[in-house]
Design an enzyme around this catalytic site. Structure first.
Site, PDB file in Angstrom:
ATOM      1  CD  GLU A   1      -6.133  39.479  66.185  1.00 23.72           C
ATOM      2  OE1 GLU A   1      -5.126  39.817  65.797  1.00 23.72           O
ATOM      3  OE2 GLU A   1      -7.034  39.262  65.375  1.00 23.72           O
TER       4      GLU A   1
ATOM      5  CE  LYS B   1     -11.237  53.289  66.152  1.00 24.25           C
ATOM      6  NZ  LYS B   1     -10.755  53.665  64.986  1.00 24.25           N
TER       7      LYS B   1
ATOM      8  NE  ARG C   1     -16.272  52.796  59.664  1.00 28.62           N
ATOM      9  CZ  ARG C   1     -17.015  51.517  59.997  1.00 28.62           C
ATOM     10  NH1 ARG C   1     -18.201  51.200  59.938  1.00 28.62           N
ATOM     11  NH2 ARG C   1     -16.221  50.591  60.501  1.00 28.62           N
TER      12      ARG C   1
ATOM     13  CE1 TYR D   1     -11.624  62.095  66.728  1.00 25.73           C
ATOM     14  CE2 TYR D   1     -12.768  60.476  68.252  1.00 25.73           C
ATOM     15  CZ  TYR D   1     -11.957  60.661  66.964  1.00 25.73           C
ATOM     16  OH  TYR D   1     -11.902  59.830  66.080  1.00 25.73           O
TER      17      TYR D   1
ATOM     18  CB  SER E   1     -16.364  59.124  66.329  1.00 22.55           C
ATOM     19  OG  SER E   1     -16.946  57.941  65.760  1.00 22.55           O
TER      20      SER E   1
ATOM     21  CE  LYS F   1     -14.504  49.727  57.140  1.00 14.04           C
ATOM     22  NZ  LYS F   1     -13.433  50.738  57.543  1.00 14.04           N
TER      23      LYS F   1
ATOM     24  CE  LYS G   1     -10.618  49.801  63.540  1.00 12.31           C
ATOM     25  NZ  LYS G   1     -10.150  50.608  62.275  1.00 12.31           N
TER      26      LYS G   1
END
Length: 342
Positions: free
Chosen positions: A252, A267, A224, A332, A293, A236, A214
């Protein structure tokens, strides 16, 4: 006009003519290498408190925050369309919109057995038990500061104390009936800790969909907005991955597999197709991609301005993710695509 099988007066000496297999739709379909199916799709949905509430997200046209009663109606409608009518069809990932008065610095609402996520999972599994429900495991929707982890007095995101809370959160979701828990926080060691806790409590069949790679991405803005969970300070980047790195993604992924992940995810998807491709080459586990998004919003905005053919761009975009190596796609567009593919 000459027929498709006619010869020119002086044909070129070409033993191979790739265009022969592109000559009509039937031939193109027959030799198509990558096929997008409704079975590839996972539908992220937003749930909020209250009743009779369906609120469109301004930066994500066509996406809504639903109160539980209307969420269940939406799921029933989608199921009637053939979407998610059985476990191999479109499945659901749930994201909660938490009121400010239920947020605190440590995200205690995240593991409330009567919390919004837990109540929603119970209701969905009672109404449509055969569908697969995936719950996100991260603290940002539940914290006043909007970060995915606990924060010390110096603004440092604490890894190990955060993992302890994530374990409580995952256990509460499993107890509610979640089929998958999906840790998206990028804390070190959280997949292993969650797996051990699930097994110790008897939830051996609850799967883990790990957000393994991610990235700290600018593509998350509309999401968000939807959850009202943007960080109140800083960014972040101390826990999500650097967008310039690809080798790190493999590290990872390797760690999450060793810790017990059942599915791994990259992602965002569109700007990270190379990562999806590299990850798919090094694992036999299913690989998911999150069509996030910002990717959704860009297509919707361009279509609203008449600049693109929305349907074709959606299908081309999702097909590119499958072609790169994704076995599953969180998108979505799931409902729209299912209707297109009927």
């Amino acid at each position: 006009m000459s027929s498709a099988n006619s010869n020119t007066d002086k044909p070129l000496n070409l033993p191979q003519r790739p265009r022969r297999l592109r000559r009509n739709a039937s031939l193109r379909k027959m030799v198509r290498e990558t096929t997008l199916s409704v079975n590839d799709l996972i539908y992220p949905m937003f749930v909020m408190e209250g009743e009779g509430q369906k609120v469109e997200i301004p930066s994500m046209p066509g996406c809504y925050r639903f109160s539980l009663d209307l969420l269940l109606k939406e799921i029933a409608e989608v199921s009637q369309l053939g979407i998610n009518a059985m476990p191999t069809a479109v499945n659901y990932a749930l994201f909660p919109v938490i009121p400010e008065n239920k947020k605190d610095d440590t995200g205690t609402e995240s593991y409330n057995p009567e919390g919004l996520v837990q109540t929603t999972v119970k209701a969905i599994k009672k109404a449509v038990p055969e569908i697969i429900v995936i719950t996100g495991v991260a603290l940002d929707p539940f914290t006043t500061h909007g970060h995915d982890g606990l924060v010390d007095e110096n603004g440092i995101i604490l890894n190990d104390p955060t993992v302890e809370v994530l374990v409580k959160m995952a256990l509460s979701q499993a107890a509610a009936g979640a089929d998958f828990v999906a840790p998206s926080d990028m804390m070190d060691g959280r997949v292993g800790a969650i797996r051990q806790a699930l097994d110790a409590e008897g939830y051996i069949n609850v799967c883990i969909l790990a957000y393994s790679a991610k990235y700290a991405s600018a593509y998350y803005g509309p999401f968000r907005d939807a959850l009202e969970s943007a960080p109140k300070f800083g960014d972040k980047k101390t826990y999500q991955m650097d967008a310039a790195n690809s080798q790190e993604a493999l590290k990872e992924v390797e760690l999450d597999i060793a810790e017990g992940a059942d599915i791994i995810m990259v992602k965002p998807a569109l700007a990270y197709l190379d990562i999806i491709h590299r990850v798919k080459k090094v694992t036999n586990l299913p690989v998911a991609a999150y069509n996030v998004s910002g990717e959704y919003a860009m297509i919707k905005a361009a279509a609203a301005n008449g600049w693109i053919d929305e349907k074709q761009v959606i299908l081309e975009t999702l097909t590119s993710m499958k072609r790169a190596g994704a076995d599953l796609i969180l998108t979505y567009f799931a409902k729209e695509v299912a209707l297109m593919l009927m």
